[in-house]
Design a protein around this motif. Structure first.
Motif, PDB file in Angstrom:
ATOM      1  N   PHE A 323       0.859  -1.177   0.000  1.00  0.00           N
ATOM      2  CA  PHE A 323       0.000   0.000   0.000  1.00  0.00           C
ATOM      3  C   PHE A 323       0.896   1.227   0.000  1.00  0.00           C
ATOM      4  N   GLY A 324       1.460   1.489  -1.151  1.00  0.00           N
ATOM      5  CA  GLY A 324       2.427   2.555  -1.310  1.00  0.00           C
ATOM      6  C   GLY A 324       3.529   2.021  -2.188  1.00  0.00           C
ATOM      7  N   LYS A 325       4.767   2.182  -1.747  1.00  0.00           N
ATOM      8  CA  LYS A 325       5.891   1.714  -2.560  1.00  0.00           C
ATOM      9  C   LYS A 325       7.114   1.461  -1.697  1.00  0.00           C
ATOM     10  N   ILE A 326       7.704   0.283  -1.857  1.00  0.00           N
ATOM     11  CA  ILE A 326       9.006  -0.021  -1.266  1.00  0.00           C
ATOM     12  C   ILE A 326      10.030   0.065  -2.397  1.00  0.00           C
ATOM     13  N   VAL A 336      11.969   8.474  -7.046  1.00  0.00           N
ATOM     14  CA  VAL A 336      10.807   8.650  -6.172  1.00  0.00           C
ATOM     15  C   VAL A 336       9.889   9.731  -6.742  1.00  0.00           C
ATOM     16  N   TYR A 337      10.474  10.791  -7.243  1.00  0.00           N
ATOM     17  CA  TYR A 337       9.698  11.876  -7.864  1.00  0.00           C
ATOM     18  C   TYR A 337       8.842  11.348  -9.010  1.00  0.00           C
ATOM     19  N   ASN A 338       9.436  10.565  -9.889  1.00  0.00           N
ATOM     20  CA  ASN A 338       8.702  10.037 -11.042  1.00  0.00           C
ATOM     21  C   ASN A 338       7.571   9.111 -10.610  1.00  0.00           C
ATOM     22  N   TRP A 339       7.821   8.305  -9.584  1.00  0.00           N
ATOM     23  CA  TRP A 339       6.771   7.389  -9.120  1.00  0.00           C
ATOM     24  C   TRP A 339       5.605   8.174  -8.540  1.00  0.00           C
ATOM     25  N   LEU A 340       5.905   9.200  -7.758  1.00  0.00           N
ATOM     26  CA  LEU A 340       4.846  10.006  -7.161  1.00  0.00           C
ATOM     27  C   LEU A 340       4.026  10.734  -8.228  1.00  0.00           C
ATOM     28  N   MET A 341       4.703  11.269  -9.221  1.00  0.00           N
ATOM     29  CA  MET A 341       3.986  11.967 -10.282  1.00  0.00           C
ATOM     30  C   MET A 341       3.070  11.007 -11.038  1.00  0.00           C
ATOM     31  N   ASP A 342       3.496   9.774 -11.156  1.00  0.00           N
ATOM     32  CA  ASP A 342       2.685   8.778 -11.857  1.00  0.00           C
ATOM     33  C   ASP A 342       1.458   8.377 -11.046  1.00  0.00           C
ATOM     34  N   ILE A 343       1.627   8.180  -9.723  1.00  0.00           N
ATOM     35  CA  ILE A 343       0.506   7.714  -8.900  1.00  0.00           C
ATOM     36  C   ILE A 343      -0.593   8.763  -8.797  1.00  0.00           C
ATOM     37  N   GLU A 348      -7.582   9.846  -9.360  1.00  0.00           N
ATOM     38  CA  GLU A 348      -8.490   8.767  -8.950  1.00  0.00           C
ATOM     39  C   GLU A 348      -7.714   7.488  -8.634  1.00  0.00           C
ATOM     40  N   LYS A 349      -6.564   7.313  -9.286  1.00  0.00           N
ATOM     41  CA  LYS A 349      -5.730   6.135  -9.027  1.00  0.00           C
ATOM     42  C   LYS A 349      -5.217   6.159  -7.590  1.00  0.00           C
ATOM     43  N   TYR A 350      -4.837   7.339  -7.124  1.00  0.00           N
ATOM     44  CA  TYR A 350      -4.375   7.492  -5.747  1.00  0.00           C
ATOM     45  C   TYR A 350      -5.523   7.276  -4.763  1.00  0.00           C
ATOM     46  N   ILE A 351      -6.680   7.851  -5.048  1.00  0.00           N
ATOM     47  CA  ILE A 351      -7.841   7.699  -4.171  1.00  0.00           C
ATOM     48  C   ILE A 351      -8.245   6.231  -4.066  1.00  0.00           C
ATOM     49  N   ASP A 352      -8.159   5.525  -5.159  1.00  0.00           N
ATOM     50  CA  ASP A 352      -8.482   4.093  -5.143  1.00  0.00           C
ATOM     51  C   ASP A 352      -7.522   3.326  -4.241  1.00  0.00           C
ATOM     52  N   LEU A 353      -6.256   3.719  -4.262  1.00  0.00           N
ATOM     53  CA  LEU A 353      -5.263   3.101  -3.373  1.00  0.00           C
ATOM     54  C   LEU A 353      -5.652   3.296  -1.914  1.00  0.00           C
ATOM     55  N   ARG A 354      -6.079   4.482  -1.552  1.00  0.00           N
ATOM     56  CA  ARG A 354      -6.451   4.762  -0.165  1.00  0.00           C
ATOM     57  C   ARG A 354      -7.714   4.014   0.250  1.00  0.00           C
ATOM     58  N   LYS A 355      -8.663   3.891  -0.662  1.00  0.00           N
ATOM     59  CA  LYS A 355      -9.897   3.174  -0.345  1.00  0.00           C
ATOM     60  C   LYS A 355      -9.615   1.690  -0.095  1.00  0.00           C
ATOM     61  N   LYS A 356      -8.721   1.100  -0.880  1.00  0.00           N
ATOM     62  CA  LYS A 356      -8.353  -0.299  -0.686  1.00  0.00           C
ATOM     63  C   LYS A 356      -7.611  -0.476   0.636  1.00  0.00           C
ATOM     64  N   LEU A 357      -6.735   0.458   0.948  1.00  0.00           N
ATOM     65  CA  LEU A 357      -5.987   0.408   2.196  1.00  0.00           C
ATOM     66  C   LEU A 357      -6.917   0.526   3.396  1.00  0.00           C
TER      67      LEU A 357
END
Length: 377
Positions: A323-326, A336-343, A348-357
């Motif tokens: 639930f995030g990134k290792i 890390v910057y590129n991954w954050l910009m992508d998520i 909505e992709k980020y919000i979906d991650l939080r709802k699953k978490l």
């Protein structure tokens, strides 16, 4: 071996107090008692040994030129254990969360298991404590710790990192070793889960990307990396904020992206702690050395994903489904910057991650840990 009626908890201090070692022993004991795993936490007061510490340190200075390491000494362990108000010939079942307590040889009628976050060798090497003691004293410590593990019934670890050290460095039979990650040091009975479904706004000119930092040691827990990451966002004209809980203000650098929150007592000000973490997009843990990383579990149980890297026991704080990134150990800021910009694209992709978490919060509780420990013990 005969099953004993009661089990006692030992830590390096008093597990009855929420102020001991960040609250881990207290939260562990409180939950374990509810499930019947532990009957009593034994109070050990190392403050009573402060004068002995002065004498011991002076002797170490004369012998080795390095007056440090009293808490790892056999003298320290035996003096603490003497505070237990039970006879040596009495049957005791003990679960210890400190590798050197009790110190072998202990009475034959004592039934001992260990629940550890790391081996002493890992702590000495990775946290740079080896520089404070002599090599001969270090060997004594490790040999005593190994005797403890050989005599114990089981050693349960909070991380795979610790398991690797037990097998490789201490030659402990893997059949007596188990993995049971620890829980978040928060009282979940006082958390209104419905309030956790509010999320930080979509990043924009007015709403920066917010990363959070929890910990007393800014330098060891990767604060300097977050500053480099902030510089990367700054150079790309993207609003960015690091919110910091824990360290003393005078240990922090001055940076336009850094916002100092201060210290929040999670026991006395849980609502404030929750409100702060909810405002973050991600918690962070880019430590230079880390035995486990309870701050990750605290973020996750509140529905806040984390970004971290694979150092020490950190990877065991996140479940396999993540639930995030290792990141691989010591990533560059641009990775890390590129991954954050992508998520965040689309948001909505980020919000979906939080709802699953949000649905998986039980995975990060001490209840889950204790249930798994019961299966092992």
């Amino acid at each position: 071996m005969k099953k004993l009626n009661k089990r006692y908890l030992i830590c390096n201090g008093d597990a009855n107090s929420y102020t001991t070692h960040g609250g881990l022993p207290y939260n562990f004991f409180k939950t374990a008692k509810q499930y019947g795993l532990i009957d009593k936490a034994i109070s050990l007061d190392y403050q009573k040994l402060k004068y002995w510490k002065l004498i011991w340190n002076f002797i170490q200075l004369l012998k080795y030129g390095k007056p440090h390491g009293f808490q790892w000494s056999e003298f320290y362990a035996k003096r603490l254990i003497k505070q237990i108000k039970y006879l040596d010939d009495q049957e005791l079942s003990i679960l210890s969360i400190y590798p050197l307590l009790p110190s072998y040889p202990w009475p034959e009628k004592w039934d001992v298991d260990f629940y550890i976050d790391a081996t002493i060798l890992q702590i000495l090497n990775e946290y740079r404590f080896s520089n404070l003691i002599s090599n001969s004293y270090k060997s004594q410590i490790i040999n005593r710790e190994k005797l403890n593990y050989l005599r114990a019934n089981r050693i349960i670890c909070r991380s795979n990192w610790a398991i690797k050290s037990l097998i490789k460095d201490y030659q402990i039979d893997k059949s007596k070793i188990s993995l049971v990650p620890g829980g978040a040091n928060l009282d979940i009975t006082k958390i209104d889960r419905s309030e956790l479904l509010s999320f930080p706004p979509k990043p924009s000119v007015r709403n920066p990307i917010i990363l959070g930092f929890i910990g007393l040691d800014w330098e060891r827990k990767g604060g300097d990396f977050l500053i480099k990451l902030a510089d990367t966002f700054y150079e790309n004209n993207i609003p960015f904020e690091i919110r910091v809980i824990g360290p003393k203000l005078n240990t922090l650098p001055i940076h336009p992206c850094l916002k100092y929150v201060g210290f929040i007592d999670k026991f006395l000000n849980l609502d404030l702690f929750i409100k702060e973490l909810k405002s973050w997009h991600f918690g962070t843990l880019f430590s230079k050395a880390e035995a486990f990383g309870i701050s990750n579990r605290e973020c996750l149980i509140l529905g806040v994903p984390v970004i971290c890297h694979n150092i020490g026991g950190i990877s065991s704080t996140l479940p396999k489904y993540n639930f995030g990134k290792i990141f691989d150990a010591n990533p560059t800021p641009i990775v890390v910057y590129n991954w954050l910009m992508d998520i965040f694209n689309p948001y909505e992709k980020y919000i979906d991650l939080r709802k699953k978490l949000f649905k998986q919060y039980k995975s990060f509780t001490w209840d889950k840990t204790i249930i798994n420990l019961i299966k092992v013990l």
